[in-house]
Scaffold this motif. Structure first.
Motif, PDB file in Angstrom:
ATOM      1  N   MET A   1       0.849  -1.178   0.000  1.00  0.00           N
ATOM      2  CA  MET A   1       0.000   0.000   0.000  1.00  0.00           C
ATOM      3  C   MET A   1       0.891   1.236   0.000  1.00  0.00           C
ATOM      4  SD  MET A   1      -3.053   0.975   2.564  1.00  0.00           S
ATOM      5  CE  MET A   1      -4.479   1.289   1.614  1.00  0.00           C
ATOM      6  N   SER A   2       0.451   2.258  -0.724  1.00  0.00           N
ATOM      7  CA  SER A   2       1.261   3.472  -0.815  1.00  0.00           C
ATOM      8  C   SER A   2       1.138   4.300   0.456  1.00  0.00           C
ATOM      9  CB  SER A   2       0.837   4.301  -2.023  1.00  0.00           C
ATOM     10  OG  SER A   2      -0.438   4.840  -1.806  1.00  0.00           O
ATOM     11  N   LYS A   3       2.129   5.112   0.655  1.00  0.00           N
ATOM     12  CA  LYS A   3       2.163   5.972   1.822  1.00  0.00           C
ATOM     13  C   LYS A   3       1.414   7.260   1.530  1.00  0.00           C
ATOM     14  CE  LYS A   3       5.759   7.036   5.007  1.00  0.00           C
ATOM     15  NZ  LYS A   3       7.163   7.294   5.186  1.00  0.00           N
ATOM     16  N   ALA A   4       0.609   7.726   2.475  1.00  0.00           N
ATOM     17  CA  ALA A   4      -0.146   8.966   2.293  1.00  0.00           C
ATOM     18  C   ALA A   4       0.759  10.167   2.536  1.00  0.00           C
ATOM     19  CB  ALA A   4      -1.324   9.001   3.261  1.00  0.00           C
ATOM     20  N   ASP A   5       0.417  11.290   1.904  1.00  0.00           N
ATOM     21  CA  ASP A   5       1.170  12.516   2.160  1.00  0.00           C
ATOM     22  C   ASP A   5       0.708  13.119   3.493  1.00  0.00           C
ATOM     23  OD1 ASP A   5      -1.241  13.819   1.675  1.00  0.00           O
ATOM     24  OD2 ASP A   5      -0.596  14.746  -0.188  1.00  0.00           O
ATOM     25  N   LYS A   6       1.171  14.323   3.798  1.00  0.00           N
ATOM     26  CA  LYS A   6       0.860  14.958   5.082  1.00  0.00           C
ATOM     27  C   LYS A   6      -0.633  15.217   5.267  1.00  0.00           C
ATOM     28  CE  LYS A   6       5.348  17.142   5.442  1.00  0.00           C
ATOM     29  NZ  LYS A   6       6.109  18.381   5.434  1.00  0.00           N
ATOM     30  N   LYS A   7      -1.357  15.352   4.172  1.00  0.00           N
ATOM     31  CA  LYS A   7      -2.797  15.596   4.261  1.00  0.00           C
ATOM     32  C   LYS A   7      -3.608  14.298   4.170  1.00  0.00           C
ATOM     33  CE  LYS A   7      -2.516  20.237   2.359  1.00  0.00           C
ATOM     34  NZ  LYS A   7      -2.973  21.138   1.302  1.00  0.00           N
ATOM     35  N   GLY A   8      -2.940  13.181   4.143  1.00  0.00           N
ATOM     36  CA  GLY A   8      -3.629  11.899   4.102  1.00  0.00           C
ATOM     37  C   GLY A   8      -4.020  11.448   2.704  1.00  0.00           C
ATOM     38  N   HIS A  11      -1.151   9.452  -3.857  1.00  0.00           N
ATOM     39  CA  HIS A  11      -0.889   9.869  -5.228  1.00  0.00           C
ATOM     40  C   HIS A  11      -0.790   8.625  -6.095  1.00  0.00           C
ATOM     41  CE1 HIS A  11      -0.151  14.067  -4.147  1.00  0.00           C
ATOM     42  NE2 HIS A  11       0.249  13.536  -2.999  1.00  0.00           N
ATOM     43  N   LEU A  12      -1.329   8.725  -7.288  1.00  0.00           N
ATOM     44  CA  LEU A  12      -1.388   7.584  -8.180  1.00  0.00           C
ATOM     45  C   LEU A  12      -0.818   7.972  -9.533  1.00  0.00           C
ATOM     46  CD1 LEU A  12      -2.589   4.708  -8.742  1.00  0.00           C
ATOM     47  CD2 LEU A  12      -4.670   5.880  -9.422  1.00  0.00           C
ATOM     48  N   HIS A  13       0.004   7.118 -10.071  1.00  0.00           N
ATOM     49  CA  HIS A  13       0.552   7.337 -11.412  1.00  0.00           C
ATOM     50  C   HIS A  13       0.019   6.218 -12.293  1.00  0.00           C
ATOM     51  CE1 HIS A  13       3.392   8.213 -14.623  1.00  0.00           C
ATOM     52  NE2 HIS A  13       3.568   6.909 -14.703  1.00  0.00           N
ATOM     53  N   ILE A  14      -0.605   6.581 -13.406  1.00  0.00           N
ATOM     54  CA  ILE A  14      -1.088   5.565 -14.344  1.00  0.00           C
ATOM     55  C   ILE A  14      -0.564   5.891 -15.726  1.00  0.00           C
ATOM     56  CG2 ILE A  14      -3.180   5.076 -13.023  1.00  0.00           C
ATOM     57  CD1 ILE A  14      -4.747   6.696 -15.100  1.00  0.00           C
ATOM     58  N   GLU A  15      -0.457   4.853 -16.539  1.00  0.00           N
ATOM     59  CA  GLU A  15      -0.027   5.038 -17.912  1.00  0.00           C
ATOM     60  C   GLU A  15      -1.201   4.736 -18.818  1.00  0.00           C
ATOM     61  OE1 GLU A  15       3.524   2.900 -18.853  1.00  0.00           O
ATOM     62  OE2 GLU A  15       4.533   3.574 -17.042  1.00  0.00           O
ATOM     63  N   LEU A  16      -1.408   5.622 -19.779  1.00  0.00           N
ATOM     64  CA  LEU A  16      -2.484   5.462 -20.741  1.00  0.00           C
ATOM     65  C   LEU A  16      -1.916   5.470 -22.148  1.00  0.00           C
ATOM     66  CD1 LEU A  16      -4.990   8.079 -19.253  1.00  0.00           C
ATOM     67  CD2 LEU A  16      -5.070   5.605 -18.944  1.00  0.00           C
ATOM     68  N   THR A  17      -2.587   4.780 -23.034  1.00  0.00           N
ATOM     69  CA  THR A  17      -2.202   4.857 -24.442  1.00  0.00           C
ATOM     70  C   THR A  17      -2.643   6.228 -24.953  1.00  0.00           C
ATOM     71  OG1 THR A  17      -4.318   4.017 -25.253  1.00  0.00           O
ATOM     72  CG2 THR A  17      -2.600   2.376 -24.744  1.00  0.00           C
ATOM     73  N   LYS A  35      -9.418  16.349 -15.699  1.00  0.00           N
ATOM     74  CA  LYS A  35      -9.305  14.888 -15.777  1.00  0.00           C
ATOM     75  C   LYS A  35      -9.374  14.272 -14.379  1.00  0.00           C
ATOM     76  CE  LYS A  35      -5.713  15.509 -18.622  1.00  0.00           C
ATOM     77  NZ  LYS A  35      -6.024  16.834 -19.130  1.00  0.00           N
ATOM     78  N   ARG A  36      -8.727  14.901 -13.417  1.00  0.00           N
ATOM     79  CA  ARG A  36      -8.742  14.410 -12.037  1.00  0.00           C
ATOM     80  C   ARG A  36     -10.162  14.396 -11.477  1.00  0.00           C
ATOM     81  NH1 ARG A  36      -9.152  16.303  -7.087  1.00  0.00           N
ATOM     82  NH2 ARG A  36      -7.986  15.368  -5.386  1.00  0.00           N
TER      83      ARG A  36
END
Length: 107
Positions: A1-8, A11-17, A35-36
């Motif tokens: 599981m990813s670590k949350a930033d200071k505000k909880g 962040h997610l990185h995805i790759e799209l065609t 988009k977000r």
């Protein structure tokens, strides 16, 4: 599981065609969202609706203006100061609303 930033937040990185990115961009733009914001609404099962076309926006404005005029006529009728011409004008305006709606439906 990813670590949350200071505000909880995570962040997610995805790759799209290129095609997927273009589709995401088009759909988000059609809704007037970033988009977000578009993706978050999808994830939260919130309604995602396309923005009305310019034609529909113009139609809404025209109907609004006509409605204001009809309300003014109705007030004069209720106050007992209306004339026969006011009633004719009200009917003319209602007919104009129907014409505008018919034009949109025809397209």
């Amino acid at each position: 599981m990813s670590k949350a930033d200071k505000k909880g937040r995570h962040h997610l990185h995805i790759e799209l065609t290129p095609a997927q990115y273009r589709r995401l961009t088009e759909q988000a733009d059609a809704c007037g969202l970033s988009k977000r914001a578009y993706l978050i609404r999808l994830l939260e099962s919130k309604p995602v609706r396309a923005r009305p076309s310019r034609e529909i926006q113009d139609l809404r404005w025209e109907v609004h203006k006509i409605g204001v005029n009809i309300n003014q006529i109705a007030r004069s009728v209720n106050a007992g100061i209306a004339r026969a011409e006011d009633a004719r004008q009200g009917l003319f305006l209602l007919e104009r609303v129907y014409e505008l709606l018919y034009e949109v439906v025809r397209k």
